[in-house]
Design a protein around this motif. Structure first.
Motif, PDB file in Angstrom:
ATOM      1  N   MET A 165       0.837  -1.189   0.000  1.00 43.39           N
ATOM      2  CA  MET A 165       0.000   0.000   0.000  1.00 43.39           C
ATOM      3  C   MET A 165       0.874   1.242   0.000  1.00 43.39           C
ATOM      4  O   MET A 165       1.891   1.293   0.674  1.00 43.39           O
ATOM      5  N   ASN A 166       0.467   2.220  -0.806  1.00 45.35           N
ATOM      6  CA  ASN A 166       1.271   3.409  -0.927  1.00 45.35           C
ATOM      7  C   ASN A 166       1.099   4.344   0.244  1.00 45.35           C
ATOM      8  O   ASN A 166       0.009   4.796   0.531  1.00 45.35           O
ATOM      9  N   ASN A 167       2.187   4.623   0.910  1.00 42.88           N
ATOM     10  CA  ASN A 167       2.143   5.542   2.040  1.00 42.88           C
ATOM     11  C   ASN A 167       3.215   6.584   1.796  1.00 42.88           C
ATOM     12  O   ASN A 167       4.395   6.290   1.829  1.00 42.88           O
TER      13      ASN A 167
ATOM     14  N   LYS B  74       9.979  11.543   3.739  1.00 46.07           N
ATOM     15  CA  LYS B  74      10.801  12.092   2.659  1.00 46.07           C
ATOM     16  C   LYS B  74      12.154  11.381   2.710  1.00 46.07           C
ATOM     17  O   LYS B  74      12.890  11.519   3.689  1.00 46.07           O
ATOM     18  N   PRO B  75      12.493  10.610   1.685  1.00 45.81           N
ATOM     19  CA  PRO B  75      13.694   9.796   1.798  1.00 45.81           C
ATOM     20  C   PRO B  75      15.010  10.571   1.689  1.00 45.81           C
ATOM     21  O   PRO B  75      16.023  10.137   2.245  1.00 45.81           O
ATOM     22  N   PHE B  76      15.027  11.686   0.958  1.00 40.15           N
ATOM     23  CA  PHE B  76      16.259  12.488   0.816  1.00 40.15           C
ATOM     24  C   PHE B  76      15.878  13.959   0.905  1.00 40.15           C
ATOM     25  O   PHE B  76      14.723  14.318   0.704  1.00 40.15           O
ATOM     26  N   ASN B  77      16.890  14.770   1.167  1.00 42.37           N
ATOM     27  CA  ASN B  77      16.583  16.196   1.239  1.00 42.37           C
ATOM     28  C   ASN B  77      17.778  17.008   0.741  1.00 42.37           C
ATOM     29  O   ASN B  77      18.537  17.561   1.536  1.00 42.37           O
ATOM     30  N   PHE B  78      17.948  17.071  -0.569  1.00 41.20           N
ATOM     31  CA  PHE B  78      19.072  17.822  -1.120  1.00 41.20           C
ATOM     32  C   PHE B  78      18.599  19.179  -1.618  1.00 41.20           C
ATOM     33  O   PHE B  78      17.582  19.271  -2.315  1.00 41.20           O
TER      34      PHE B  78
ATOM     35  N   ALA C  19       6.652   6.444  -2.048  1.00 39.83           N
ATOM     36  CA  ALA C  19       7.119   5.221  -1.398  1.00 39.83           C
ATOM     37  C   ALA C  19       8.446   4.744  -1.973  1.00 39.83           C
ATOM     38  O   ALA C  19       9.238   4.124  -1.283  1.00 39.83           O
ATOM     39  N   ASN C  20       8.682   5.050  -3.247  1.00 45.22           N
ATOM     40  CA  ASN C  20       9.862   4.488  -3.902  1.00 45.22           C
ATOM     41  C   ASN C  20      11.042   5.425  -4.027  1.00 45.22           C
ATOM     42  O   ASN C  20      12.062   5.048  -4.590  1.00 45.22           O
ATOM     43  N   GLY C  21      10.910   6.635  -3.579  1.00 44.07           N
ATOM     44  CA  GLY C  21      12.056   7.531  -3.688  1.00 44.07           C
ATOM     45  C   GLY C  21      11.668   8.977  -3.849  1.00 44.07           C
ATOM     46  O   GLY C  21      10.544   9.376  -3.560  1.00 44.07           O
ATOM     47  N   MET C  22      12.638   9.698  -4.372  1.00 43.59           N
ATOM     48  CA  MET C  22      12.529  11.158  -4.432  1.00 43.59           C
ATOM     49  C   MET C  22      12.759  11.575  -5.877  1.00 43.59           C
ATOM     50  O   MET C  22      13.627  11.012  -6.544  1.00 43.59           O
TER      51      MET C  22
ATOM     52  N   ASN D 195      17.906  -0.347  -4.834  1.00 38.80           N
ATOM     53  CA  ASN D 195      18.300  -0.633  -6.206  1.00 38.80           C
ATOM     54  C   ASN D 195      17.227  -1.446  -6.916  1.00 38.80           C
ATOM     55  O   ASN D 195      17.025  -1.330  -8.117  1.00 38.80           O
ATOM     56  N   VAL D 196      16.492  -2.246  -6.119  1.00 39.30           N
ATOM     57  CA  VAL D 196      15.461  -3.107  -6.704  1.00 39.30           C
ATOM     58  C   VAL D 196      14.362  -2.265  -7.360  1.00 39.30           C
ATOM     59  O   VAL D 196      13.967  -2.512  -8.498  1.00 39.30           O
ATOM     60  N   SER D 197      13.879  -1.235  -6.645  1.00 42.80           N
ATOM     61  CA  SER D 197      12.782  -0.451  -7.229  1.00 42.80           C
ATOM     62  C   SER D 197      13.273   0.370  -8.424  1.00 42.80           C
ATOM     63  O   SER D 197      12.554   0.524  -9.406  1.00 42.80           O
TER      64      SER D 197
END
Ligand SMILES: Nc1ncnc2c1ncn2[C@@H]1O[C@H](COP(=O)(O)OP(=O)(O)OP(=O)(O)O)[C@@H](O)[C@H]1O
Length: 330
Positions: A2-4, A8-12, A37-40, A59-61
């Motif tokens: 489920m998408n949640n 925030k995975p990164f903050n550049f 869910a999968n990144g930024m 790396n998988v996604s």
């Protein structure tokens, strides 16, 4: 899954320079485009202009999204997702971040677009979406996580584009990623098997979402009855009602079938003087398109004027002949 979309995975910050470890290309962050869910995803400036750069610690996604984009790129016609640019890693502060760059799809997401341009655009854009979905399904994929945030309207001329192929799943497998409001498992307890009807259910919910921008939760177990009631309570959904209900019930076998049903409903419900985009022009229904109809009418008019000319010439020639015979006899 489920998408949640809460963390925030990164903050550049803007101005950060990303140097690809393998291809040595340089990308400068312009701004953040979004995250999930999968990144930024960042808007970046590369050597060839603006691009969208998606980074993830998984790396998988990244690999799975890249594979989908590669597979989409082999399909003829309008591109099905953003065009893939490059796949690379970025080594920063001793950490490896996987990323890929892709075409930057500039525009508003579907909800914002319809809110700013008016609901009369809904039919044309959903018809375009269904054409793209038909091609995705014919290639053996199911989009999976269909929702307005993953649909961007570019243009003018306006064209709906799918972004975020993270939920795209091979038909027959279990849906990889979904968002509750658009998920038939959530509403009806229906299966999460990747099949065209799964995406078409989500398209039905997207139409409902346009009329209910705040969305709503299920009451009790949630079922068709609640959804039918929600559809019937909004005037703007009346012309879509039969199409939405069939999509939610899983009655359309293909996206093409749903598209024709939607366009037929729209062309019957549309008053002659209503403003808005030309729905008929986008129709693939058996009814003759307006442009073709007027061409046929013109041809018919031309034919009848040719006939009159011929009759007139025959009459004049006959008259001259009668006068000639009369003159000979005198
Ligand atoms: N190619 C693109 N062009 C323009 N904007 C993009 C592009 N790709 C992604 N975005 C923006 O970034 C946001 C997040 O991207 P994306 O949905 O791919 O991330 P995600 O982690 O897979 O999210 P989700 O949890 O919804 O699956 C999108 O909602 C969109 O606003």
């Amino acid at each position: 899954m489920m998408n949640n979309t809460s963390k925030k995975p990164f903050n550049f910050p803007a101005g950060t320079v990303i140097r690809g470890k393998w291809y040595k290309q340089i990308y400068t962050i312009v701004k953040e485009l979004g995250y999930g869910a999968n990144g930024m995803v960042y808007l970046v400036q590369g050597a060839s202009g603006y691009l969208a750069l998606k980074m993830s610690d998984s790396n998988v996604s990244i690999t799975s999204e890249v594979n989908v984009l590669k597979s989409f790129s082999k399909v003829q016609g309008t591109p099905l997702g953003p065009k893939l640019h490059q796949v690379d890693d970025w080594e920063t502060r001793g950490v490896i971040i996987h990323f890929y760059t892709m075409e930057y799809i500039q525009g508003m997401n579907l909800l914002s677009f319809v809110q700013s341009k008016g609901p009369s655009w809904t039919g044309v854009l959903i018809a375009q979406l269904l054409s793209d979905l038909e091609r995705i399904h014919q290639e053996g994929w199911v989009f999976g996580d269909l929702k307005p945030e993953n649909l961007i309207v570019t243009g003018p001329p306006y064209r709906i584009r799918c972004i975020d192929v993270g939920g795209t799943t091979i038909q027959g497998r279990a849906i990889k990623e979904f968002t509750e409001f658009f998920d038939r498992g959530y509403w009806l307890g229906g299966s999460r098997k990747a099949e065209p009807t799964y995406d078409l259910f989500s398209v039905g919910m997207i139409l409902i979402n346009i009329a209910y921008p705040q969305r709503f939760n299920k009451t009790g177990t949630g079922n068709m009855q609640q959804l039918r009631k929600a559809i019937a309570s909004k005037d703007q959904l009346s012309k879509f009602q039969p199409t939405i209900e069939k999509a939610l019930e899983g009655s359309f076998r293909t996206a093409g079938e749903m598209r024709i049903h939607l366009l037929n409903g729209l062309s019957h419900g549309r008053s002659a003087h209503s403003a808005g985009p030309a729905v008929k022009a986008a129709s693939s229904s058996p009814r003759q398109p307006a442009s073709q109809r007027s061409r046929v009418q013109k041809q018919q008019r031309k034919k009848s004027s040719h006939f009159l000319e011929t009759v007139l010439v025959v009459m004049i020639v006959s008259l001259l002949y009668v006068l000639y015979i009369y003159g000979e006899l005198m």
